[in-house]
Design an enzyme around this catalytic site. Structure first.
Site, PDB file in Angstrom:
ATOM      1  N   HIS A 225      51.883  18.109  69.623  1.00 23.68           N
ATOM      2  CA  HIS A 225      52.667  18.753  68.566  1.00 23.68           C
ATOM      3  C   HIS A 225      53.490  19.906  69.138  1.00 23.68           C
ATOM      4  O   HIS A 225      54.647  20.114  68.744  1.00 23.68           O
ATOM      5  CB  HIS A 225      51.744  19.288  67.474  1.00 23.68           C
ATOM      6  CG  HIS A 225      51.331  18.272  66.454  1.00 23.68           C
ATOM      7  ND1 HIS A 225      52.235  17.452  65.806  1.00 23.68           N
ATOM      8  CD2 HIS A 225      50.108  17.960  65.945  1.00 23.68           C
ATOM      9  CE1 HIS A 225      51.587  16.670  64.952  1.00 23.68           C
ATOM     10  NE2 HIS A 225      50.297  16.954  65.021  1.00 23.68           N
TER      11      HIS A 225
ATOM     12  N   HIS B  43      46.135  15.974  71.239  1.00 22.11           N
ATOM     13  CA  HIS B  43      46.940  15.734  70.034  1.00 22.11           C
ATOM     14  C   HIS B  43      47.684  17.008  69.641  1.00 22.11           C
ATOM     15  O   HIS B  43      48.899  16.977  69.362  1.00 22.11           O
ATOM     16  CB  HIS B  43      46.028  15.264  68.904  1.00 22.11           C
ATOM     17  CG  HIS B  43      46.684  15.182  67.565  1.00 22.11           C
ATOM     18  ND1 HIS B  43      47.138  14.002  67.011  1.00 22.11           N
ATOM     19  CD2 HIS B  43      46.961  16.155  66.638  1.00 22.11           C
ATOM     20  CE1 HIS B  43      47.674  14.242  65.831  1.00 22.11           C
ATOM     21  NE2 HIS B  43      47.563  15.536  65.571  1.00 22.11           N
ATOM     22  N   GLU B  44      46.984  18.126  69.618  1.00 22.26           N
ATOM     23  CA  GLU B  44      47.613  19.379  69.209  1.00 22.26           C
ATOM     24  C   GLU B  44      48.647  19.843  70.228  1.00 22.26           C
ATOM     25  O   GLU B  44      49.704  20.369  69.858  1.00 22.26           O
ATOM     26  CB  GLU B  44      46.552  20.458  68.999  1.00 22.26           C
ATOM     27  CG  GLU B  44      45.528  20.140  67.912  1.00 22.26           C
ATOM     28  CD  GLU B  44      46.160  19.811  66.576  1.00 22.26           C
ATOM     29  OE1 GLU B  44      47.299  20.241  66.325  1.00 22.26           O
ATOM     30  OE2 GLU B  44      45.526  19.101  65.772  1.00 22.26           O
TER      31      GLU B  44
ATOM     32  N   GLU C 104      52.441  12.663  62.909  1.00 26.14           N
ATOM     33  CA  GLU C 104      51.040  12.473  63.283  1.00 26.14           C
ATOM     34  C   GLU C 104      50.877  11.255  64.191  1.00 26.14           C
ATOM     35  O   GLU C 104      50.114  11.299  65.160  1.00 26.14           O
ATOM     36  CB  GLU C 104      50.168  12.341  62.031  1.00 26.14           C
ATOM     37  CG  GLU C 104      50.052  13.611  61.221  1.00 26.14           C
ATOM     38  CD  GLU C 104      49.557  14.788  62.042  1.00 26.14           C
ATOM     39  OE1 GLU C 104      48.586  14.624  62.817  1.00 26.14           O
ATOM     40  OE2 GLU C 104      50.150  15.876  61.929  1.00 26.14           O
TER      41      GLU C 104
END
Length: 289
Positions: free
Chosen positions: A136, A132-133, A208
């Site tokens: 980003h 997930h990070e 998100e």
């Protein structure tokens, strides 16, 4: 392209808000020029130092492979899979469970997790959080969020300084041009931080969902991220990570999500909505992988 334009417009609105505060508080052309200068410095600072600012806010400490082998190798493996340079790896002291990424581009990025997250997440869920990070970073969300956080933080700080000045003898009104109006100053102090927060929400919420989807694609296991989000939310409510509210959008989970007011003013979608989106994505995974 539409989302990029929207984000740039919102970042410009944040800078415009910073300029407006200076104009109303100081007054006239002096206030306008000071505001433009503050906006320029804040944007440049956040552009080139965004990773250092965010890491300092959360007191993150760099770690090597020997210090945190499981975390380091997870970041390394997923970075290779995503075909991006390996970011710096950091640990935030404390038993609360959260994570974030920062940096202006993949070549100047960092991933940070708390000590607590390493203690409570099994390997597949930790991998999903790291993915997930990294998403980003791939999407350049880290730059957008850091610039927004820095400018919003500057707005809140300036508004706070103005409120102190109002208590200790007043400000403004020395320029013979328009500005320094007491009512305008008061409204600025009250409304500017709220407006900055609303703009931040508009920037960060949809990102998100995109990062969640990116994690699912990178790991092939959306259910692992769904479980991790539920586990992190439960832990974060008990032990929230204390820091400047302007930097909360960087975190993977918001401690107050799940409540009506929390959802309304949260930089994140509700955990329930994110989990539902991930479970829907699981059914499509063979098609989108």
């Amino acid at each position: 392209m539409g989302n990029q334009f929207k984000t740039l417009a919102l970042l410009a609105a944040l800078s415009g808000l910073l300029i407006a505060i200076s104009y109303w508080v100081i007054g006239g052309s002096s206030g306008l020029m000071i505001g433009i200068g503050l906006a320029a410095v804040t944007n440049l600072l956040s552009w080139y130092q965004s990773d250092k600012i965010a890491l300092a806010v959360y007191r993150a400490q760099a770690v090597s492979e020997s210090q945190a082998p499981k975390l380091y190798r997870t970041v390394q493996r997923l970075s290779q899979r995503a075909n991006i340079p390996m970011p710096g790896v950091y640990i935030v002291p404390g038993q609360t469970a959260n994570a974030f990424a920062t940096g202006r581009d993949p070549e100047h990025a960092a991933v940070a997790v708390t000590e607590g997250i390493l203690n409570i997440l099994p390997e597949d869920e930790l991998e999903a959080v790291i993915a997930h990070e990294l998403t980003h970073i791939i999407n350049r969300d880290t730059l957008t969020q850091a610039v927004a956080a820095t400018v919003a933080g500057a707005i809140s700080f300036l508004a706070q300084m103005v409120s102190y000045s109002l208590w200790f003898g007043g400000i403004g009104g020395r320029d013979n041009e328009r500005g320094g109006n007491p009512l305008g100053v008061l409204l600025t102090v009250v409304l500017a931080p709220i407006a900055a927060t609303i703009i931040q929400l508009a920037i960060s919420r949809t990102r998100e969902f995109s990062a969640d989807a990116g994690s699912a694609r990178l790991t092939g296991n959306p259910r692992a991220l769904a479980r991790a989000l539920q586990r992190l939310e439960a832990t974060a409510r008990q032990m929230p990570l204390n820091a400047n509210p302007a930097f909360e959008p960087l975190l993977i989970i918001n401690p107050i999500s799940g409540q009506f007011l929390g959802n309304l003013f949260s930089s994140h979608p509700s955990t329930e909505a994110r989990v539902q989106a991930l479970l829907k994505l699981e059914k499509q995974l063979p098609t989108i992988a």
